[in-house]
Design a protein around this motif. Structure first.
Motif, short mmCIF file in Angstrom:
data_model
loop_
_atom_site.label_atom_id
_atom_site.label_comp_id
_atom_site.label_asym_id
_atom_site.label_seq_id
_atom_site.Cartn_x
_atom_site.Cartn_y
_atom_site.Cartn_z
N ILE A 13 97.60 33.68 34.23
CA ILE A 13 96.20 34.40 35.09
C ILE A 13 94.88 34.04 34.29
O ILE A 13 93.90 33.46 35.01
CB ILE A 13 96.35 35.68 35.25
CG1 ILE A 13 97.52 36.16 35.96
CG2 ILE A 13 95.06 36.31 35.65
CD1 ILE A 13 97.94 37.52 36.17
N SER A 14 94.66 34.01 33.13
CA SER A 14 93.48 33.96 32.29
C SER A 14 93.12 32.51 31.60
O SER A 14 91.80 32.39 31.52
CB SER A 14 93.52 35.16 31.16
OG SER A 14 93.58 36.49 31.86
N LEU A 15 94.11 31.72 31.43
CA LEU A 15 93.43 30.66 30.77
C LEU A 15 92.42 29.71 31.55
O LEU A 15 91.89 29.25 31.00
CB LEU A 15 94.95 29.92 30.26
CG LEU A 15 95.30 29.87 28.97
CD1 LEU A 15 96.55 29.03 28.59
CD2 LEU A 15 94.26 29.87 27.91
N ALA A 16 92.95 29.45 32.55
CA ALA A 16 92.17 28.64 33.67
C ALA A 16 90.82 29.31 33.87
O ALA A 16 89.85 28.61 33.80
CB ALA A 16 92.89 28.21 34.80
N GLY A 17 90.85 30.56 34.01
CA GLY A 17 89.76 31.42 34.25
C GLY A 17 88.72 31.28 33.06
O GLY A 17 87.43 31.12 33.06
N GLY A 18 89.25 31.30 31.78
CA GLY A 18 88.69 31.18 30.57
C GLY A 18 87.99 29.55 30.38
O GLY A 18 86.93 29.62 30.03
N LEU A 19 88.69 28.60 30.65
CA LEU A 19 88.17 27.36 30.97
C LEU A 19 87.04 27.17 32.01
O LEU A 19 86.27 26.32 31.52
CB LEU A 19 89.34 26.32 31.26
CG LEU A 19 90.37 25.94 30.16
CD1 LEU A 19 91.58 25.31 30.64
CD2 LEU A 19 89.49 25.27 28.91
N TYR A 20 87.23 28.07 33.01
CA TYR A 20 86.10 27.67 34.04
C TYR A 20 84.86 28.50 33.58
O TYR A 20 83.72 27.79 33.82
CB TYR A 20 86.65 28.62 35.35
CG TYR A 20 85.45 28.72 36.30
CD1 TYR A 20 85.38 28.21 37.23
CD2 TYR A 20 84.63 29.86 36.35
CE1 TYR A 20 84.44 28.20 38.46
CE2 TYR A 20 83.67 29.95 37.05
CZ TYR A 20 83.69 29.31 38.22
OH TYR A 20 82.77 29.34 39.40
N LEU A 21 85.09 29.56 32.85
CA LEU A 21 83.85 30.40 32.24
C LEU A 21 83.22 29.70 31.13
O LEU A 21 82.04 29.60 30.95
CB LEU A 21 84.08 31.85 32.10
CG LEU A 21 84.60 32.63 33.17
CD1 LEU A 21 84.94 33.67 32.67
CD2 LEU A 21 83.51 32.64 34.21
N HIS A 22 84.21 28.83 30.17
CA HIS A 22 83.49 28.61 28.72
C HIS A 22 83.70 27.14 28.69
O HIS A 22 83.03 26.54 27.50
CB HIS A 22 84.49 29.36 27.69
CG HIS A 22 84.39 30.77 27.88
ND1 HIS A 22 83.31 31.41 27.84
CD2 HIS A 22 85.45 31.66 28.09
CE1 HIS A 22 83.60 32.77 27.99
NE2 HIS A 22 84.67 32.73 28.08
#
Length: 682
Positions: free
Chosen positions: A96-105
């Motif tokens: 859930i969070s890894l792709a979101g982290g890459l999107y944000l950072h």
């Protein structure tokens, strides 16, 4: 185990049939959606079918045999153990969070992928084969027997500290998984977040409570298949949509230049600059309020009270009166609380006032010193994740489930292979979704926003997962007006890309499988540590096998409900919780595990001192520097973020362990013999 053995062939047939049936289930739901089946029923179908599936495997695999319950009878073939370990490893943070982290950072988000993947290489090289040769049940078992001491030579103090570390690390990690279960269940069934947590908990308990490691293993193999299909299908779909190439790992290279061009356009857009200026002005207002405390707090309280009195006097609508009352209730209770709240709002507005860094730019910053700080934090996080991976009890426990050391080595290879199938796709997904949002959502009319935005905004009304507000009142969506939580990105990917809703249900099922598979392993690690290492090894060594398994099941129930309650309080985002668990594992367990295998001179006193020193150093730094628990950013050493506290805890643990071992008597010949045994050729 020979791959031509009847047992391996039987397992292969079972899971091939399972995969075929799952494919048929997807096709049937896709046809029903075309025929007008409501979206809510599609969500219910995925949730119900997968939870019933996992529960059924748990019921079929139920056991009261100690070996089966703790280590699946030590007969899991390497291929299937690799799939189960990959499912155990690909947690909600990964899915859930890894792709979101890459999107944000952007580039900085790669620290998680590099750290976790590199960490599993350390597991393969330094830990896993040696633990399998030791052939016990838990990680505290290995440490207690290797370092000796305690009553009856059972390693009492070492075992107790290792059990404490296992519980703290695993509990922190499992809260993040159960939080993700609640997030998914609430979005796709419409139930309250807290209710969704306990629905998912029921599935977790059936698998782990009835079958222990045996039930969890065969459930995790099934869960990995769902995870892989759920992650690849939407990513491949977006890859074809934006690059005409079904292989996202290759296609996203052609999308990167398009994204970079779009980022440059948005950075120079006058409307974007206007919105960022508004956020900057808001930040200055909050800073001015902070600078004039407590007078600013008193004036503000008088103002909200005056507004409430005014709406009451002019007989305003009930909605206006309620809004004014809520504003008064939400106003800071005193000047100290106002300082904390206004500082947080100031920082949030300053963050949104900055133009987003280009996705492919490593360590972006306004000056070289800021870039150096980002680079150092990147490397520190990679370090903590790598060493934390090599010390996670629920992952290392899987080393005990294979028939031999050779199978354990093969299992590690298969685990890396199955993990990389997903991990190599995550950066591609982040880029594809980012380009889709930048090119489709940005610039859209506020009156024509897609439905998925309102769906996700209403999942958590207190802290919305996505928020789009017309800051400059021009009726057009600017990038700076979009606030999106990283945890929602993957789950919303099918809707962002305009895919059929059945794919949204599939992704939800994959996220649920990732969270449940890891939660199963973590809860079992905690309950086994308490029942085997505390109750059986310390409290009641004469306990029967039946009693030991029963105690483990009861403890598992208790820990599961405590973790569910903690998750229902929404303590932090998923990646923050997981990062804390890895730093604690690295600081407390990694030095004792590695030195216990490779350094004969390491002794009982050194292990105790090293584990305690590493844990205290790591915990102190987290508490001292994390604002959420009363710490201060000003207290950071070398500007290292609290999530990477292990960068100080690990050296402290190793140094103290080495010094304490050298200053005390050498270990017994029995310990030397154990080191020679676990390091001997197969």
């Amino acid at each position: 185990m020979n791959r031509t053995s009847p047992y391996f062939n039987k397992l292969s047939r079972y899971y091939l049939w399972y995969t075929a049936c799952f494919g048929g289930f997807l096709a049937a739901l896709a046809l029903l959606e075309q025929e007008g089946m409501p979206r809510l029923w599609i969500g219910y179908s995925f949730m119900f079918a997968t939870i019933v599936l996992y529960a059924s495997i748990g019921v079929i695999s139920r056991t009261s045999n100690v070996s089966e319950y703790y280590v699946a009878g030590r007969r899991v073939p390497s291929l299937f153990n690799g799939m189960a370990t990959a499912a155990d490893w690909i947690s909600a943070a990964s899915f859930i969070s890894l792709a979101g982290g890459l999107y944000l950072h952007g580039f900085d988000g790669l620290a998680y992928i590099m750290g976790w993947t590199g960490g599993y290489c350390l597991v393969a090289l330094l830990i896993a084969p040696y633990l399998r040769r030791f052939a016990q049940y838990t990680i505290p078992d290995f440490l207690a027997t290797r370092y000796g001491g305690g009553a009856g030579g059972r390693g009492g103090p070492v075992r107790a500290i290792a059990v404490g570390a296992t519980i703290i690390v695993s509990f922190t990690y499992v809260v993040a998984q159960i939080y993700a279960v609640g997030l998914i269940a609430s979005r796709f069934t419409g139930v309250d977040f807290s209710v969704g947590i306990f629905l998912g908990l029921a599935s977790i308990l059936v698998c782990s409570f009835l079958g222990g490691m045996r039930g969890i293993t065969w459930t995790q193999v099934a869960q990995y298949i769902i995870i892989l299909v759920a992650f690849l299908i939407p990513t491949m779909w977006l890859s074809v949509k934006h690059a005409d190439n079904p292989l996202p790992q290759l296609a996203y290279g052609s999308v990167m230049p398009k994204l970079a061009q779009r980022e440059a356009e948005l950075a120079a857009d006058p409307k974007e600059i206007e919105v960022r200026a508004i956020f900057s002005e808001r930040a200055h207002v909050y800073q001015a309020r902070i600078a004039t405390l407590p007078a600013s707090w008193e004036r503000g309280k008088e103002e909200v009270q005056r507004q409430l009195d005014e709406v009451r006097m002019r007989n305003a609508s009930l909605a206006e009166i309620r809004a004014a009352e809520r504003a008064l209730i939400a106003y800071p209770k005193d000047a100290a609380e106002a300082r904390t709240i206004w500082a947080s709002l100031r920082d949030a507005n300053l963050k949104r006032a900055r133009p987003p860094a280009p996705h492919a730019t490593p360590f972006p910053g306004d000056d070289p010193a800021q870039s150096d700080i980002r680079r150092n934090n990147f490397l520190a996080l990679v370090f903590c994740l790598m060493l934390g991976t090599a010390a996670l009890p629920h992952i290392l426990m899987r080393s005990y489930t294979t028939p031999s050391v050779r199978e354990t080595r093969g299992s590690v290879f298969w685990t890396l292979f199955f993990i990389l199938l997903v991990y190599l796709t995550i950066p591609a997904l982040a880029v594809l979704v980012k380009f889709d949002i930048y090119s489709s959502l940005v610039g859209a009319d506020f009156t024509k926003l897609p439905d998925w935005i309102s769906y996700w905004a209403n999942v958590d009304k207190v802290n919305p997962l996505i928020s789009i507000v017309d800051i400059n009142r021009d009726g057009v969506v600017q990038l700076a007006e979009i606030a999106i939580d990283g945890d929602v990105l993957v789950l919303a990917t099918p809707e962002i890309g305009g895919l059929p809703y059945v794919i949204s249900g599939l992704v939800a099922a994959g996220g649920l499988a990732a969270a449940l598979s890891t939660a199963d392993g973590l809860l079992l690690a905690i309950s086994n540590a308490l029942s085997h290492d505390v109750y059986y090894k310390i409290v009641d060594p004469a306990a029967s096998t039946q009693k030991r398994v029963t105690i483990s099941k009861l403890l598992l129930l208790a820990v599961a409900f405590i973790a569910a309650y903690a998750a229902s309080q929404k303590p932090a985002d998923i990646l923050s919780l997981v990062g804390a668990a890895f730093s604690l594992a690295a600081s407390t367990l990694f030095p004792a595990l590695v030195l216990g295998v490779f350094w004969k001179r390491a002794n009982h006193q050194g292990a105790i001192a090293g584990m305690v020193a590493g844990f205290i150093m790591c915990l102190y730094y987290m508490l001292h520097t994390h604002p959420g628990v009363g710490g201060s950013v000003a207290g950071q050493w070398l500007h290292i973020a609290p999530i990477s506290a292990g960068v100080f805890g690990v050296p402290a643990g190793i140094a103290v362990m080495v010094i304490a071992s050298l200053l005390t008597a050498p270990p017994s010949r029995r310990s030397d013999g154990m080191v020679d045994h676990i390091r001997s050729p197969e």
